[in-house]
Design a protein around this motif. Sequence first.
Motif, PDB file in Angstrom:
ATOM      1  N   LEU A 171      24.000  20.002  28.420  1.00 30.73           N
ATOM      2  CA  LEU A 171      24.233  19.382  29.719  1.00 30.73           C
ATOM      3  C   LEU A 171      25.406  20.137  30.336  1.00 30.73           C
ATOM      4  CD1 LEU A 171      23.287  16.864  31.323  1.00 30.73           C
ATOM      5  CD2 LEU A 171      25.156  15.643  30.249  1.00 30.73           C
ATOM      6  N   ALA A 172      25.217  20.651  31.541  1.00 32.74           N
ATOM      7  CA  ALA A 172      26.279  21.463  32.155  1.00 32.74           C
ATOM      8  C   ALA A 172      27.388  20.581  32.692  1.00 32.74           C
ATOM      9  CB  ALA A 172      25.688  22.277  33.301  1.00 32.74           C
ATOM     10  N   ASP A 173      28.640  20.940  32.372  1.00 33.95           N
ATOM     11  CA  ASP A 173      29.728  20.319  33.135  1.00 33.95           C
ATOM     12  C   ASP A 173      30.199  21.270  34.234  1.00 33.95           C
ATOM     13  OD1 ASP A 173      31.475  22.099  31.895  1.00 33.95           O
ATOM     14  OD2 ASP A 173      32.581  20.576  30.787  1.00 33.95           O
ATOM     15  N   SER A 174      29.842  22.555  34.101  1.00 30.66           N
ATOM     16  CA  SER A 174      30.137  23.518  35.158  1.00 30.66           C
ATOM     17  C   SER A 174      29.262  24.758  34.957  1.00 30.66           C
ATOM     18  CB  SER A 174      31.619  23.909  35.126  1.00 30.66           C
ATOM     19  OG  SER A 174      31.962  24.397  33.861  1.00 30.66           O
ATOM     20  N   PHE A 175      29.215  25.566  36.023  1.00 35.46           N
ATOM     21  CA  PHE A 175      28.404  26.792  35.999  1.00 35.46           C
ATOM     22  C   PHE A 175      29.233  27.986  36.433  1.00 35.46           C
ATOM     23  CE2 PHE A 175      24.858  23.790  36.303  1.00 35.46           C
ATOM     24  CZ  PHE A 175      23.913  24.393  35.500  1.00 35.46           C
ATOM     25  N   VAL A 176      28.828  29.156  35.949  1.00 34.99           N
ATOM     26  CA  VAL A 176      29.429  30.416  36.403  1.00 34.99           C
ATOM     27  C   VAL A 176      28.284  31.430  36.525  1.00 34.99           C
ATOM     28  CG1 VAL A 176      29.900  31.195  34.009  1.00 34.99           C
ATOM     29  CG2 VAL A 176      31.243  32.121  35.890  1.00 34.99           C
ATOM     30  N   GLN A 177      28.434  32.372  37.460  1.00 37.33           N
ATOM     31  CA  GLN A 177      27.453  33.473  37.553  1.00 37.33           C
ATOM     32  C   GLN A 177      27.964  34.605  36.682  1.00 37.33           C
ATOM     33  OE1 GLN A 177      26.113  34.647  41.518  1.00 37.33           O
ATOM     34  NE2 GLN A 177      26.977  32.763  42.329  1.00 37.33           N
ATOM     35  N   HIS A 178      27.294  34.861  35.556  1.00 37.82           N
ATOM     36  CA  HIS A 178      27.825  35.883  34.648  1.00 37.82           C
ATOM     37  C   HIS A 178      27.668  37.292  35.210  1.00 37.82           C
ATOM     38  CE1 HIS A 178      23.914  37.275  33.059  1.00 37.82           C
ATOM     39  NE2 HIS A 178      23.541  36.014  32.982  1.00 37.82           N
ATOM     40  N   ASP A 179      26.783  37.455  36.215  1.00 35.19           N
ATOM     41  CA  ASP A 179      26.576  38.788  36.781  1.00 35.19           C
ATOM     42  C   ASP A 179      27.293  38.962  38.125  1.00 35.19           C
ATOM     43  OD1 ASP A 179      24.937  37.007  38.103  1.00 35.19           O
ATOM     44  OD2 ASP A 179      23.113  38.202  37.918  1.00 35.19           O
ATOM     45  N   MET A 180      28.158  38.014  38.490  1.00 35.34           N
ATOM     46  CA  MET A 180      28.944  38.170  39.721  1.00 35.34           C
ATOM     47  C   MET A 180      30.169  39.028  39.418  1.00 35.34           C
ATOM     48  SD  MET A 180      29.687  37.658  42.834  1.00 35.34           S
ATOM     49  CE  MET A 180      28.627  36.371  43.500  1.00 35.34           C
ATOM     50  N   ASP A 181      30.305  40.154  40.101  1.00 39.13           N
ATOM     51  CA  ASP A 181      31.463  41.013  39.858  1.00 39.13           C
ATOM     52  C   ASP A 181      31.783  41.819  41.114  1.00 39.13           C
ATOM     53  OD1 ASP A 181      33.500  42.534  38.909  1.00 39.13           O
ATOM     54  OD2 ASP A 181      32.375  43.453  37.263  1.00 39.13           O
ATOM     55  N   ALA A 182      32.699  41.291  41.930  1.00 41.56           N
ATOM     56  CA  ALA A 182      33.132  41.996  43.141  1.00 41.56           C
ATOM     57  C   ALA A 182      34.520  42.593  42.918  1.00 41.56           C
ATOM     58  CB  ALA A 182      33.120  41.050  44.338  1.00 41.56           C
ATOM     59  N   SER A 183      34.828  42.890  41.629  1.00 34.67           N
ATOM     60  CA  SER A 183      36.115  43.526  41.335  1.00 34.67           C
ATOM     61  C   SER A 183      36.067  44.976  41.846  1.00 34.67           C
ATOM     62  CB  SER A 183      36.394  43.491  39.836  1.00 34.67           C
ATOM     63  OG  SER A 183      35.382  44.172  39.138  1.00 34.67           O
ATOM     64  N   PRO A 184      37.149  45.561  42.299  1.00 36.76           N
ATOM     65  CA  PRO A 184      38.507  45.015  42.228  1.00 36.76           C
ATOM     66  C   PRO A 184      38.883  44.136  43.435  1.00 36.76           C
ATOM     67  CG  PRO A 184      38.617  47.242  43.062  1.00 36.76           C
ATOM     68  CD  PRO A 184      37.154  46.946  42.832  1.00 36.76           C
ATOM     69  N   LEU A 185      37.932  43.870  44.318  1.00 40.43           N
ATOM     70  CA  LEU A 185      38.296  43.074  45.506  1.00 40.43           C
ATOM     71  C   LEU A 185      38.594  41.628  45.129  1.00 40.43           C
ATOM     72  CD1 LEU A 185      35.628  44.406  48.042  1.00 40.43           C
ATOM     73  CD2 LEU A 185      37.936  45.254  47.608  1.00 40.43           C
ATOM     74  N   PHE A 186      37.843  41.127  44.163  1.00 49.29           N
ATOM     75  CA  PHE A 186      38.023  39.754  43.678  1.00 49.29           C
ATOM     76  C   PHE A 186      37.989  39.791  42.158  1.00 49.29           C
ATOM     77  CE2 PHE A 186      36.118  39.548  47.848  1.00 49.29           C
ATOM     78  CZ  PHE A 186      36.823  38.535  48.482  1.00 49.29           C
ATOM     79  N   ALA A 187      38.539  38.754  41.551  1.00 46.87           N
ATOM     80  CA  ALA A 187      38.523  38.692  40.083  1.00 46.87           C
ATOM     81  C   ALA A 187      37.079  38.648  39.593  1.00 46.87           C
ATOM     82  CB  ALA A 187      39.260  37.435  39.621  1.00 46.87           C
ATOM     83  N   ARG A 188      36.866  39.193  38.405  1.00 47.98           N
ATOM     84  CA  ARG A 188      35.522  39.169  37.841  1.00 47.98           C
ATOM     85  C   ARG A 188      34.998  37.726  37.780  1.00 47.98           C
ATOM     86  NH1 ARG A 188      33.251  41.412  32.124  1.00 47.98           N
ATOM     87  NH2 ARG A 188      31.056  41.119  32.674  1.00 47.98           N
ATOM     88  N   HIS A 189      33.755  37.521  38.151  1.00 40.84           N
ATOM     89  CA  HIS A 189      33.045  36.230  38.186  1.00 40.84           C
ATOM     90  C   HIS A 189      33.409  35.355  39.387  1.00 40.84           C
ATOM     91  CE1 HIS A 189      32.856  36.870  33.591  1.00 40.84           C
ATOM     92  NE2 HIS A 189      31.689  37.216  34.109  1.00 40.84           N
ATOM     93  N   GLU A 190      34.487  35.703  40.093  1.00 45.40           N
ATOM     94  CA  GLU A 190      34.846  34.874  41.248  1.00 45.40           C
ATOM     95  C   GLU A 190      33.809  35.071  42.351  1.00 45.40           C
ATOM     96  OE1 GLU A 190      38.956  35.004  42.503  1.00 45.40           O
ATOM     97  OE2 GLU A 190      38.383  34.617  44.599  1.00 45.40           O
ATOM     98  N   VAL A 191      33.374  33.964  42.953  1.00 48.50           N
ATOM     99  CA  VAL A 191      32.428  34.065  44.065  1.00 48.50           C
ATOM    100  C   VAL A 191      33.249  34.362  45.317  1.00 48.50           C
ATOM    101  CG1 VAL A 191      30.636  32.895  45.394  1.00 48.50           C
ATOM    102  CG2 VAL A 191      30.877  32.415  42.945  1.00 48.50           C
ATOM    103  N   PRO A 192      33.038  35.531  45.925  1.00 47.97           N
ATOM    104  CA  PRO A 192      33.882  35.915  47.052  1.00 47.97           C
ATOM    105  C   PRO A 192      33.933  34.846  48.141  1.00 47.97           C
ATOM    106  CG  PRO A 192      32.580  37.774  46.345  1.00 47.97           C
ATOM    107  CD  PRO A 192      32.092  36.595  45.562  1.00 47.97           C
ATOM    108  N   LEU A 193      35.139  34.616  48.615  1.00 51.67           N
ATOM    109  CA  LEU A 193      35.455  33.683  49.700  1.00 51.67           C
ATOM    110  C   LEU A 193      35.385  32.209  49.289  1.00 51.67           C
ATOM    111  CD1 LEU A 193      33.748  35.551  52.695  1.00 51.67           C
ATOM    112  CD2 LEU A 193      35.953  35.963  51.599  1.00 51.67           C
TER     113      LEU A 193
END
Length: 249
Positions: A92-114
């Motif tokens: 049962l999920a208490d939270s989700f992350v996109q493991h393939d989200m990577d806009a580094s170096p503009l944003f931290a790895r996994h952070e969804v931009p904006l």
Amino acid sequence: MAILGIMSAMHEELAAVLDAMPGKQRVGVAGRDFWVGHWQGQEVVAVLSRIGKVAAATTATALIERFGVDRLVFTGVAGGVGPGVRVGDVVLADSFVQHDMDASPLFARHEVPLYGRSRFDTHAELSRGLAAAAQQVLSQLGTHVGPQAVAEFGLHAPRLHMGLIASGDRFVSSAAECQTLQQALPEALAVEMEGAAVAQVCADYGVPFAALRTISDRADDDAHADFSRFVREVASRYSLAILSAWRLV
Ligand code: ADE
């Protein structure tokens, strides 16, 4: 009256839900079949999520915008990546992350931009109710899953886990890839392909969201083995039983 959206990732699971919705009406939107009806006295719209983050986000958006659902539950299968998360367990999920989200170096790895964050939480109260239903179903495994499937898939004392689920547009099917994912996201319990997208859409619209996944494989080199049979004979039985036992408040 509240309207519940039910999204299932697999045909077999959705079919089991639809069988329990007599008098449902099909409404076609965006190439998808949305089934409008009732589930245990509750207004529901049930739909196949489709596979992958974009497809699932479109489906979730249509559920909210076109059908006015004001809470959403997702059922499906996932690969187990956390230690002790075995085939036949439920996460049962208490939270989700996109493991393939990577806009580094503009944003931290996994952070969804904006958005300023990488994690999207599920709704605590909806999830609590679902957890109680899942515990009940798992403790009566033999009532819901036939003895042959129990033996074949080695389902012994299945457990409920709660925590982070990682989503991405990849079916993870090698031990090496699974290990890379574990290293990048050590808290992740399971991997699948839709949940983080739906969680983000629900956060955008302020719609409470809960998600439940039956572990079909260990996201390793054997991940594809007997996938359809597992969904048909185990996961779809769990989903139906858990949704039936779920007491919505
Ligand atoms: N869904 C079920 N098993 C999976 C896996 N190994 N990777 C991604 N999605 C999945």
